[in-house]
Design an enzyme around this catalytic site. Structure first.
Site, PDB file in Angstrom:
ATOM      1  N   ARG A 148       4.794  45.964  21.942  1.00 16.89           N
ATOM      2  CA  ARG A 148       3.647  45.115  22.242  1.00 16.89           C
ATOM      3  C   ARG A 148       2.398  45.966  22.016  1.00 16.89           C
ATOM      4  O   ARG A 148       2.429  47.184  22.184  1.00 16.89           O
ATOM      5  CB  ARG A 148       3.688  44.633  23.687  1.00 16.89           C
ATOM      6  N   LYS A 171       6.559  45.911  30.398  1.00 10.39           N
ATOM      7  CA  LYS A 171       6.204  45.069  31.531  1.00 10.39           C
ATOM      8  C   LYS A 171       6.953  45.514  32.787  1.00 10.39           C
ATOM      9  O   LYS A 171       8.092  45.942  32.725  1.00 10.39           O
ATOM     10  CB  LYS A 171       6.516  43.610  31.224  1.00 10.39           C
ATOM     11  N   HIS A 239       0.888  40.800  17.686  1.00 10.00           N
ATOM     12  CA  HIS A 239       2.160  40.442  18.316  1.00 10.00           C
ATOM     13  C   HIS A 239       3.144  39.863  17.294  1.00 10.00           C
ATOM     14  O   HIS A 239       4.357  39.952  17.474  1.00 10.00           O
ATOM     15  CB  HIS A 239       1.916  39.445  19.447  1.00 10.00           C
ATOM     16  N   ARG A 242       5.598  42.335  16.091  1.00 12.77           N
ATOM     17  CA  ARG A 242       6.749  42.507  16.995  1.00 12.77           C
ATOM     18  C   ARG A 242       7.790  41.412  16.727  1.00 12.77           C
ATOM     19  O   ARG A 242       8.988  41.678  16.686  1.00 12.77           O
ATOM     20  CB  ARG A 242       6.252  42.469  18.439  1.00 12.77           C
ATOM     21  N   HIS A 265      13.095  43.171  26.925  1.00  4.92           N
ATOM     22  CA  HIS A 265      13.132  41.883  27.612  1.00  4.92           C
ATOM     23  C   HIS A 265      13.959  42.006  28.889  1.00  4.92           C
ATOM     24  O   HIS A 265      15.035  42.608  28.893  1.00  4.92           O
ATOM     25  CB  HIS A 265      13.756  40.807  26.718  1.00  4.92           C
ATOM     26  N   TYR A 274      14.742  34.375  19.288  1.00  2.00           N
ATOM     27  CA  TYR A 274      14.733  34.886  17.927  1.00  2.00           C
ATOM     28  C   TYR A 274      15.884  34.343  17.085  1.00  2.00           C
ATOM     29  O   TYR A 274      15.845  34.408  15.854  1.00  2.00           O
ATOM     30  CB  TYR A 274      14.734  36.421  17.931  1.00  2.00           C
TER      31      TYR A 274
END
Length: 293
Positions: A148, A171, A239, A242, A265, A274
């Site tokens: 990211r 994150k 983004h 990515r 994730h 995806y």
């Protein structure tokens, strides 16, 4: 003046849940909007006792007001999710209310040639050669390692010298190890050699023109300018690089679980989008190549 309950909610998100500053601001703003609405709706100050009395009709009225402020389905769904989280935090069970249906968009990847052309154009349009070298390294890192843009901006000089892999904090402060391609490593090394400012071990890896931390907003702005000249669509953002990283790996046979780890994730459901991207790409190939399509 901020409502004490909203302040406590923000402290909890920041300290206990380790949410990003952007998320904390957004969720606290939702709590403040709800509390202000209820105070106006009920004609009295809002405390936990009053929150325990609200029903589905109150939340519908709150969302209706937000709708009148021209927010879409996705924003309304996020608002309702934040409200539920806030009410749970103060010990109130949220009334059952069906949220708006949100069609989940499929990320639009760009081809490897387009990714490299984008990075090359951004680098060429830089005001100084070393800034062009920096921008090339940043965008190659996003595409080559699936970072990211905020993760790239958070890297420090401690990652130097660049090896075959790099620890990246994503994150919720979750750290993952991502492989670094030789081309990406060489791009970062070239930037470090060209940078006129010292890169400290505990300071940012990517520096701005005056030696301060590079802003993600500047990266996005440079990409917007470059994509216009290349004729790429509005969804071609940092983004999107990515997304392209993930889609191209999946198309080459990458395991979904391995891809989940590479992207950082928290759940497999986030990665499974995806598979839809790859299916959409295959459909495009079919339509363009099949004589009966």
């Amino acid at each position: 003046m901020p409502h004490p309950l909203a302040v406590r909610w923000g402290d909890h998100l920041r300290r206990d849940r380790r949410r990003s500053p952007h998320t904390v601001r957004a969720y606290v703003a939702t709590a403040e909007r709800l509390l202000a609405f209820l105070a106006d709706h009920h004609g009295q100050a809002v405390d936990v006792a009053l929150l325990r009395t609200i029903g589905a009709a109150d939340l519908r009225a709150f969302l209706a007001r937000r709708r009148n402020e021209n927010i879409g389905n996705a924003s309304a769904a996020r608002e309702l999710s934040a409200v539920r989280g806030f009410l749970a935090f103060v010990g109130v069970e949220a009334p059952r209310l069906k949220g708006p249906r949100v069609k989940r968009g499929v990320p639009r990847p760009i081809s490897p040639d387009e990714a490299l052309a984008l990075a090359d154009t951004v680098a060429e349009e830089a005001h100084q050669p070393w800034i062009g070298t920096r921008d090339w390294a940043v965008l190659l890192l996003l595409y080559g390692a699936g970072l990211r843009v905020g993760e790239a901006m958070a890297l420090t000089g401690a990652v130097l010298p660049i090896g075959e892999a790099m620890a990246v904090t994503g994150k919720r402060d979750k750290t993952r190890i991502v492989p670094i391609l030789p081309q990406v490593r060489e791009a970062i090394e070239a930037y470090v050699a060209a940078c006129p400012w010292p890169i400290e071990r505990d300071g940012p890896l990517f520096l701005g023109a005056r030696g301060g931390p590079l802003s993600a907003a500047l990266v996005r702005r440079a990409v917007r300018k470059a994509r216009a000249g290349l004729g790429l669509g509005d969804r071609t953002t940092p983004h999107a690089l990515r997304h392209s990283f993930a889609t191209h790996l999946l198309g080459r046979g990458a395991d979904l679980r391995a891809l989940q780890e590479l992207l950082g994730h928290a759940s497999l459901s986030s990665t499974q989008i995806y598979t839809a991207v790859d299916a959409a790409h295959l459909l495009d190939v079919y339509r363009n190549a099949h004589p009966r399509a």
